[in-house]
Design a protein around this motif. Structure first.
Motif, mmCIF file in Angstrom:
data_model
loop_
_atom_site.group_PDB
_atom_site.id
_atom_site.type_symbol
_atom_site.label_atom_id
_atom_site.label_comp_id
_atom_site.label_asym_id
_atom_site.label_seq_id
_atom_site.Cartn_x
_atom_site.Cartn_y
_atom_site.Cartn_z
ATOM 1 N N ILE A 164 24.230 34.183 24.372
ATOM 2 C CA ILE A 164 25.643 33.682 25.043
ATOM 3 C C ILE A 164 25.056 33.572 26.620
ATOM 4 N N GLU A 165 25.107 32.793 27.193
ATOM 5 C CA GLU A 165 24.921 32.649 28.738
ATOM 6 C C GLU A 165 26.210 32.643 29.505
ATOM 7 N N CYS A 166 26.018 33.142 30.888
ATOM 8 C CA CYS A 166 27.147 33.095 31.649
ATOM 9 C C CYS A 166 26.973 31.795 32.361
ATOM 10 N N HIS A 167 27.976 30.817 32.543
ATOM 11 C CA HIS A 167 27.872 29.624 33.046
ATOM 12 C C HIS A 167 28.906 29.518 34.318
ATOM 13 N N HIS A 168 28.415 28.947 35.368
ATOM 14 C CA HIS A 168 29.250 28.776 36.737
ATOM 15 C C HIS A 168 29.669 27.364 36.640
ATOM 16 N N GLN A 169 30.945 27.065 36.304
ATOM 17 C CA GLN A 169 31.310 25.629 36.084
ATOM 18 C C GLN A 169 31.329 25.120 37.538
ATOM 19 N N LEU A 170 31.378 25.641 38.622
ATOM 20 C CA LEU A 170 31.020 25.284 39.980
ATOM 21 C C LEU A 170 29.661 25.635 40.299
ATOM 22 N N PRO A 171 28.704 25.160 40.142
ATOM 23 C CA PRO A 171 27.008 25.627 40.289
ATOM 24 C C PRO A 171 27.008 26.186 41.637
ATOM 25 N N LEU A 172 26.130 27.491 41.897
ATOM 26 C CA LEU A 172 25.836 27.929 43.091
ATOM 27 C C LEU A 172 25.445 26.936 44.224
ATOM 28 N N SER A 173 24.622 26.015 43.570
ATOM 29 C CA SER A 173 23.851 25.008 44.497
ATOM 30 C C SER A 173 24.881 23.817 44.882
ATOM 31 N N HIS A 174 26.053 23.914 44.181
ATOM 32 C CA HIS A 174 26.896 22.760 44.724
ATOM 33 C C HIS A 174 27.637 22.811 46.199
ATOM 34 N N GLU A 175 27.528 21.751 46.681
ATOM 35 C CA GLU A 175 28.045 21.961 48.077
ATOM 36 C C GLU A 175 29.392 22.575 48.348
ATOM 37 N N ASP A 176 30.450 22.431 47.384
ATOM 38 C CA ASP A 176 31.706 23.064 47.466
ATOM 39 C C ASP A 176 31.549 24.472 47.198
ATOM 40 N N HIS A 177 30.484 25.146 46.703
ATOM 41 C CA HIS A 177 30.574 26.494 46.729
ATOM 42 C C HIS A 177 30.473 27.269 48.032
ATOM 43 N N THR A 178 31.279 28.220 48.164
ATOM 44 C CA THR A 178 31.507 28.910 49.344
ATOM 45 C C THR A 178 30.405 30.038 49.746
ATOM 46 N N GLY A 179 29.673 30.649 48.450
ATOM 47 C CA GLY A 179 28.984 31.805 48.615
ATOM 48 C C GLY A 179 29.787 32.947 47.892
ATOM 49 N N GLU A 180 31.088 32.712 47.527
ATOM 50 C CA GLU A 180 31.909 33.630 46.778
ATOM 51 C C GLU A 180 32.231 32.927 45.561
ATOM 52 N N THR A 181 31.974 33.652 44.177
ATOM 53 C CA THR A 181 32.350 33.077 42.963
ATOM 54 C C THR A 181 33.706 33.724 42.599
ATOM 55 N N ASP A 182 34.547 32.856 42.132
ATOM 56 C CA ASP A 182 35.650 33.193 41.417
ATOM 57 C C ASP A 182 35.378 33.658 40.003
ATOM 58 N N PRO A 183 35.912 34.638 39.658
ATOM 59 C CA PRO A 183 35.554 35.089 38.103
ATOM 60 C C PRO A 183 36.157 34.055 36.969
ATOM 61 N N ASP A 184 37.084 33.476 37.446
ATOM 62 C CA ASP A 184 37.775 32.583 36.529
ATOM 63 C C ASP A 184 36.929 31.402 36.412
ATOM 64 N N ASP A 185 35.948 31.052 37.262
ATOM 65 C CA ASP A 185 34.981 30.154 37.214
ATOM 66 C C ASP A 185 33.883 30.170 36.300
ATOM 67 N N LEU A 186 33.562 31.453 35.726
ATOM 68 C CA LEU A 186 32.706 31.845 34.881
ATOM 69 C C LEU A 186 33.254 31.514 33.429
#
Length: 136
Positions: free
Chosen positions: A85-107
């Motif tokens: 089982i892997e942890c998936h970022h629904q908003l990838p870190l490489s996406h232009e909308d990613h601010t550098g802060e990951t919302d735990p609800d995004d995982l």
């Protein structure tokens, strides 16, 4: 009609794999494994967060299931489930909308196959779209 298209596609894929396999058998050895120095940018991640999310789910729900296909790998594998089982970022870190802060609800937690499918198309990055795709 849909079944016929699927069968034709599978036969074509099967033929391709058989052809590739036969080519490998004819050339019984090949060069592989040499070392090369590479320099590249590395995206920093907090890997421990994914592992802690897995442990939290196992503790709270007594299961560790894929958010897309709902397979419970904890029931199948016990603690080894954390490996598939892997942890998936629904908003990838490489996406232009990613601010550098990951919302735990995004995982979300996905099995490796579903995670790979999610990254084949930007439309499948959200777990709801991925779930619909897998079930269809």
């Amino acid at each position: 009609m849909r079944l016929l298209i699927k069968q034709v596609a599978e036969r074509g894929l099967q033929t391709m794999f058989i052809s590739e396999r036969d080519d490998l058998r004819e050339n019984s050895s090949f060069a592989e494994g040499s070392k090369a120095m590479k320099t590249h940018l590395h995206t920093e991640r907090k890997g421990r967060v994914g592992y802690e999310l897995k442990l939290q789910r196992m503790s709270q729900e007594h299961r560790l299931s894929c958010a897309a296909c709902d397979t419970d790998f904890f029931a199948l594998l016990g603690m080894k489930a954390t490996r598939v089982i892997e942890c998936h970022h629904q908003l990838p870190l490489s996406h232009e909308d990613h601010t550098g802060e990951t919302d735990p609800d995004d995982l979300v937690l996905l099995r490796a196959n579903c995670h790979r499918i999610a990254h084949t198309d930007d439309k499948l990055l959200r777990v709801e779209a991925l779930r619909d795709f897998i079930r269809s």
